[in-house]
Design an enzyme around this catalytic site. Structure first.
Site, PDB file in Angstrom:
ATOM      1  N   ALA A   1      -1.899   2.278  -1.065  1.00 47.44           N
ATOM      2  CA  ALA A   1      -1.892   1.691  -2.496  1.00 47.44           C
ATOM      3  C   ALA A   1      -1.773   2.793  -3.340  1.00 47.44           C
ATOM      4  CB  ALA A   1      -3.462   1.250  -2.745  1.00 47.44           C
TER       5      ALA A   1
ATOM      6  N   GLY B   1      -3.345   1.082   2.568  1.00 44.31           N
ATOM      7  CA  GLY B   1      -2.624  -0.236   2.499  1.00 44.31           C
ATOM      8  C   GLY B   1      -1.475  -0.516   3.169  1.00 44.31           C
TER       9      GLY B   1
ATOM     10  N   GLU C   1      -2.470  -1.436   6.584  1.00 47.88           N
ATOM     11  CA  GLU C   1      -2.916  -2.955   6.369  1.00 47.88           C
ATOM     12  C   GLU C   1      -1.726  -3.779   6.025  1.00 47.88           C
ATOM     13  OE1 GLU C   1      -5.656  -1.527   3.212  1.00 47.88           O
ATOM     14  OE2 GLU C   1      -7.319  -2.696   4.142  1.00 47.88           O
TER      15      GLU C   1
ATOM     16  N   GLU D   1      -9.117   5.556   3.578  1.00 44.25           N
ATOM     17  CA  GLU D   1      -9.832   5.287   2.342  1.00 44.25           C
ATOM     18  C   GLU D   1     -11.104   5.947   2.136  1.00 44.25           C
ATOM     19  OE1 GLU D   1      -7.971   3.234   4.299  1.00 44.25           O
ATOM     20  OE2 GLU D   1      -6.971   1.841   3.142  1.00 44.25           O
TER      21      GLU D   1
HETATM   22  N1  T1G Z   1      -0.322   7.144  -4.237  1.00 48.17           N
HETATM   23  C1  T1G Z   1       0.323   7.808  -5.251  1.00 48.17           C
HETATM   24  N2  T1G Z   1       1.050   8.851  -4.991  1.00 48.17           N
HETATM   25  C2  T1G Z   1       0.760   9.405  -3.815  1.00 48.17           C
HETATM   26  C3  T1G Z   1       0.071   8.888  -2.722  1.00 48.17           C
HETATM   27  C4  T1G Z   1      -0.530   7.676  -3.152  1.00 48.17           C
HETATM   28  N3  T1G Z   1      -1.296   6.898  -2.215  1.00 48.17           N
HETATM   29  N4  T1G Z   1      -0.109   9.870  -1.778  1.00 48.17           N
HETATM   30  C5  T1G Z   1       0.684  10.734  -1.795  1.00 48.17           C
HETATM   31  N5  T1G Z   1       1.208  10.491  -3.254  1.00 48.17           N
HETATM   32  C6  T1G Z   1       2.182  11.402  -3.869  1.00 48.17           C
HETATM   33  C7  T1G Z   1       1.353  12.614  -4.089  1.00 48.17           C
HETATM   34  O1  T1G Z   1       0.565  12.791  -5.281  1.00 48.17           O
HETATM   35  C8  T1G Z   1       2.461  13.918  -4.282  1.00 48.17           C
HETATM   36  O2  T1G Z   1       3.357  13.390  -5.673  1.00 48.17           O
HETATM   37  C9  T1G Z   1       3.573  13.180  -3.330  1.00 48.17           C
HETATM   38  O3  T1G Z   1       3.230  11.922  -2.978  1.00 48.17           O
HETATM   39  C10 T1G Z   1       3.553  13.966  -1.925  1.00 48.17           C
HETATM   40  O4  T1G Z   1       2.136  13.962  -1.409  1.00 48.17           O
HETATM   41  C11 T1G Z   1      -5.810  -1.061  -0.528  1.00 48.17           C
HETATM   42  C12 T1G Z   1      -7.102   1.008  -1.781  1.00 48.17           C
HETATM   43  C13 T1G Z   1       1.010  10.465   2.502  1.00 48.17           C
HETATM   44  C14 T1G Z   1       0.081  12.257   4.020  1.00 48.17           C
HETATM   45  O5  T1G Z   1      -5.003   7.809   1.039  1.00 48.17           O
HETATM   46  O6  T1G Z   1      -2.568  11.369   2.423  1.00 48.17           O
HETATM   47  O7  T1G Z   1      -4.361   2.256   0.476  1.00 48.17           O
HETATM   48  O8  T1G Z   1       2.834  15.702  -6.669  1.00 48.17           O
HETATM   49  O9  T1G Z   1       1.675  16.399  -1.620  1.00 48.17           O
HETATM   50  O10 T1G Z   1       1.171  16.808   1.910  1.00 48.17           O
HETATM   51  O11 T1G Z   1      -6.883  -0.485   1.159  1.00 48.17           O
HETATM   52  O12 T1G Z   1       0.023  12.296   0.309  1.00 48.17           O
HETATM   53  O13 T1G Z   1       4.881  15.335  -5.827  1.00 48.17           O
HETATM   54  O14 T1G Z   1       3.995  14.092  -7.667  1.00 48.17           O
HETATM   55  O15 T1G Z   1       0.061  14.988  -0.381  1.00 48.17           O
HETATM   56  O16 T1G Z   1       3.194  15.307   2.749  1.00 48.17           O
HETATM   57  C15 T1G Z   1      -4.612   5.327   1.069  1.00 48.17           C
HETATM   58  C16 T1G Z   1      -2.810   9.546   0.627  1.00 48.17           C
HETATM   59  C17 T1G Z   1      -4.814   5.114  -0.518  1.00 48.17           C
HETATM   60  C18 T1G Z   1      -2.716   8.485   1.614  1.00 48.17           C
HETATM   61  C19 T1G Z   1       1.931  12.944   2.372  1.00 48.17           C
HETATM   62  N6  T1G Z   1      -3.743   6.243   1.313  1.00 48.17           N
HETATM   63  N7  T1G Z   1      -1.805  10.323   0.568  1.00 48.17           N
HETATM   64  O17 T1G Z   1       1.008  14.193   2.404  1.00 48.17           O
HETATM   65  O18 T1G Z   1       2.619  15.259   0.550  1.00 48.17           O
HETATM   66  S1  T1G Z   1      -5.971   3.743  -0.976  1.00 48.17           S
HETATM   67  C20 T1G Z   1      -4.018   7.551   1.169  1.00 48.17           C
HETATM   68  C21 T1G Z   1      -1.795  11.326   1.569  1.00 48.17           C
HETATM   69  C22 T1G Z   1      -5.564   2.418  -0.139  1.00 48.17           C
HETATM   70  C23 T1G Z   1      -6.153  -0.024   0.601  1.00 48.17           C
HETATM   71  C24 T1G Z   1      -6.541   1.225  -0.153  1.00 48.17           C
HETATM   72  C25 T1G Z   1      -0.511  12.281   1.739  1.00 48.17           C
HETATM   73  C26 T1G Z   1       0.443  11.978   2.645  1.00 48.17           C
HETATM   74  P1  T1G Z   1       3.804  14.693  -6.512  1.00 48.17           P
HETATM   75  P2  T1G Z   1       1.363  15.197  -0.816  1.00 48.17           P
HETATM   76  P3  T1G Z   1       1.841  15.457   2.076  1.00 48.17           P
END
Ligand code: T1G
Length: 665
Positions: free
Chosen positions: A49, A88, A91, A111
């Protein structure tokens, strides 16, 4: 073929979801389309998400309606996975009838790390694929699963050839279309959860085994309840439980804190005036001067990141001791199975040592971790300036000395800054990158990127005594010491902070650091403890007595020494008062650090205290916590404690502003 292209990680923003829905509608309505493949452009399949818009902007189409469109399609649907399909994103892929992934893909439902739970049906679909026990492990650890393991546990159906995901996914879809087989919906898989229904002990065992790990955390408990509902069935009832539990977490303080920290860690990387894609120096050869505890820890951090290091000491015995400590750390990690033997050998091969500064002549970066004395450091930087290349960067690991003064001894102060590691430097994630008034932005940006490559949490600090972290630690320690002189027991103070979520309180910390290291003056409690031979854990006990296994117990001897200093005064403060007296001065000092421009932003201060001092991440850091209490309330409490609120704090309180989101331009 539906392709999503929403850089940087195809996060599920409303725009992405609307686009996906529209594309699906077209594909479903087009009779020429026999099967549907979803693939993503860029570095990864949907990574979750969109944390930037979550809970703020709603898509035109509800996530669940979108999922139903996919899952109820009469045409076979295939999700083609690469990169990190997470949260997500995974999912969504689970609502497709089939999944194919390249071997390099790593997927999961992380999450829980954000204080949330997989709120897009993940808690209901995953157990139907892997069974409850494996599902609990994956969702409570939030770990990423490599594609090969995903295949073995049924998360994906096929492995594609690396580099030909698109072709292989299309071939898979054509095969499915030609087979005429009825598309398989994950929600219809009942055998695993039916079997789990016979084993309610799965949940009691899991709760018991993980009790300590999930204590005080809302998300893991909620995830367990969702998986119980998935096992109990039926499908619709389980979804109702998941949505209810997700809503509670989304609106709760813990997920707000953890999502704040997720964005804060990334925000800390940004340097005003420096483009994120500005060229960065390649620090391929590093010199470390000083092979003591810090120097060897720093060396280990670089070797672990694959960067070779030359360690320099003045005396052979000190050098040998440092090199032995480095080698021993690496070999013992290999012996304990924490590090592959080949990786250990590579790290050891990257280590060289010398008694001569001349050995650093071709270093790209030299870090000093020598005695904390200004004259000694300045002399070293003057000597290094004669030896290193004109473009080499010189960094000091000083924990409180003035980096500007150290830089004044170097030929090129624009290439001098502080790299303040925290002991043990190869373990602790925080790296304060101290920017001198002469430090160039390019050098700063390069060292920040290096910090990330080391696996650290780099945070920019200006020059002041204690920089960001220790300056705030000092005010907390002063207040803790004052309370002891007022007659509050040190172990009560420690307990209040461990109950808050810190791994240990100030006095246990001082015992561990060594009271002889921290004392400031003989006629203080620590001074008298040291005089009585009580130097802390390492010798004779400190505030606590320690048994053979280093188990601490309040020390009557320490109490007697405290009584000598405060005349045997006793005071019983309630826990909330003790907590306020410790945290309020920290918050106030953070506001001063912001208004002085020592920290670039409030969230940087939060990152410092979470990554370097054990502030519980699910409580967001001191600035976030102040916002949660309410800045008006903070100003009022400071007044009651006889403290003067920092002007910036008072201003933000009056404006209804936020400390955590405050940024110096
Ligand atoms: N939303 C928005 N921006 C995101 C993002 C996200 N989920 N994940 C990464 N970014 C942006 C981050 O801010 C940065 O931006 C750029 O991408 C690179 O990230 C309904 C509710 C994917 C493994 O927890 O673990 O889904 O600073 O520096 O080290 O059930 O990002 O360049 O502007 O971290 O190569 C669940 C979170 C969400 C994954 C990449 N998903 N992200 O790592 O790069 S909740 C997560 C990560 C959800 C559902 C629920 C990592 C990555 P900028 P980065 P990276």
């Amino acid at each position: 073929m539906l392709t999503l292209d929403f850089p940087p990680v195809n996060a599920m923003s409303p725009a992405l979801m609307n686009g996906l829905y529209d594309g699906l509608q077209m594909a479903l309505a087009d009779d020429a389309v026999k099967a549907i493949v979803l693939i993503c452009a860029g570095r990864t399949f949907i990574a979750g998400a969109d944390l930037k818009s979550m809970g703020k902007v709603a898509p035109k189409i509800d996530f669940f309606a979108l999922q139903d469109e996919i899952e109820n399609s009469a045409k076979p649907t295939v999700a083609a996975l690469h990169g990190t399909p997470l949260g997500g994103g995974l999912e969504t892929a689970l609502t497709f009838h089939y999944r194919i992934a390249v071997p390099s893909a790593r997927m999961g439902l992380p999450e829980v790390n954000l204080g949330l739970l997989p709120g897009g049906g993940g808690t209901q679909r995953l157990p139907r694929i892997t069974g409850a026990a494996a599902a609990l492990d994956l969702m409570i650890t939030g770990r990423q699963v490599p594609a090969a393991e995903a295949l073995s546990i049924g998360l994906i159906d096929r492995l594609a050839t690396e580099g030909s995901l698109r072709e292989d996914a299309i071939a898979f879809a054509k095969e499915l279309a030609a087979s005429g087989v009825k598309p398989q919906r994950v929600r219809d898989l009942e055998d695993k959860v039916a079997a789990d229904r016979q084993h309610p002990e799965i949940f009691s065992d899991f709760r018991a085994k993980n009790a300590a790990k999930i204590k005080g955390l809302d998300a893991p408990q909620a995830i367990i309840r969702c998986v119980e509902a998935a096992v109990a069935g039926p499908w619709e009832a389980g979804l109702v439980v998941e949505r209810a539990e997700f809503k509670i977490l989304l609106e709760g303080p813990q997920s707000a804190a953890l999502r704040h920290i997720f964005m804060a860690e990334r925000a800390a990387q940004k340097i005003p005036g420096l483009a994120a894609d500005a060229p960065k120096r390649n620090f391929a050869k590093v010199g470390v001067v000083g092979a003591g505890t810090m120097g060897s820890g720093i060396t280990l951090a670089f070797l672990a990141a694959g960067i070779p290091v030359t360690v320099v000491e003045t005396g052979q015995e000190a050098l040998d001791r440092g090199v032995a400590r480095i080698r021993e750390t690496i070999t013992s990690r290999v012996e304990r199975g924490k590090l592959a033997a080949a990786a250990g050998d590579a790290q050891l091969a990257g280590l060289s040592s010398s008694l001569e500064l001349a050995a650093l002549a071709d270093a790209d970066l030299v870090i000093e971790a020598i005695f904390e004395n200004m004259d000694v450091k300045k002399a070293l930087f003057a000597d290094l300036s004669k030896v290193v290349r004109a473009d080499a960067v010189l960094a000091s690991n000083t924990s409180f000395l003035d980096v500007n003064e150290i830089a004044s001894a170097a030929t090129h102060p624009e290439r001098v800054l502080g790299m303040h590691f925290f002991s043990p430097a190869n373990i602790m994630r925080l790296l304060e990158v101290v920017r001198g008034k002469a430090t160039s932005t390019e050098v700063l940006g390069s060292v920040m990127a290096l910090g990330k490559k080391l696996g650290k949490v780099p945070v920019v600090s200006g020059v002041c005594p204690g920089f960001i972290g220790n300056r705030i630690l000092r005010v907390r320690q002063d207040e803790a010491d004052t309370m002891v002189l007022d007659g509050v027991l040190p172990w009560d103070i420690d307990r209040v902070l461990t109950d808050f979520g810190f791994p240990m309180g100030p006095f246990a910390m001082q015992d561990m650091a060594g009271l002889d290291v921290v004392i400031r003056g003989a006629d203080t409690v620590p001074g008298r403890l040291v005089a009585a031979g009580r130097r802390g854990q390492k010798g004779g006990g400190g505030y606590y007595d320690y048994d053979a296994n280093r188990k601490a117990s309040p020390s009557p001897a320490a109490l007697a020494i405290i009584a000598e200093v405060n005349g045997g005064k006793t005071a019983k403060l309630d826990d909330q008062t003790i907590l306020s007296r410790l945290l309020m001065p920290m918050i106030n000092e953070g506001a001063k650090i912001l208004e002085e421009g020592i920290a670039l932003r409030g969230s940087d201060i939060d990152m410092v205290w979470i990554a370097g001092y054990g502030w519980p991440a699910h409580k967001g850091g001191p600035m976030f916590y102040a916002d949660l209490i309410g800045l008006k309330q903070v100003v009022e409490t400071l007044g009651k404690l006889g403290l003067t609120p920092a002007p910036l704090l008072r201003k933000l309180a009056e404006e209804g502003g936020s400390l955590a989101n405050y940024a110096n331009a």
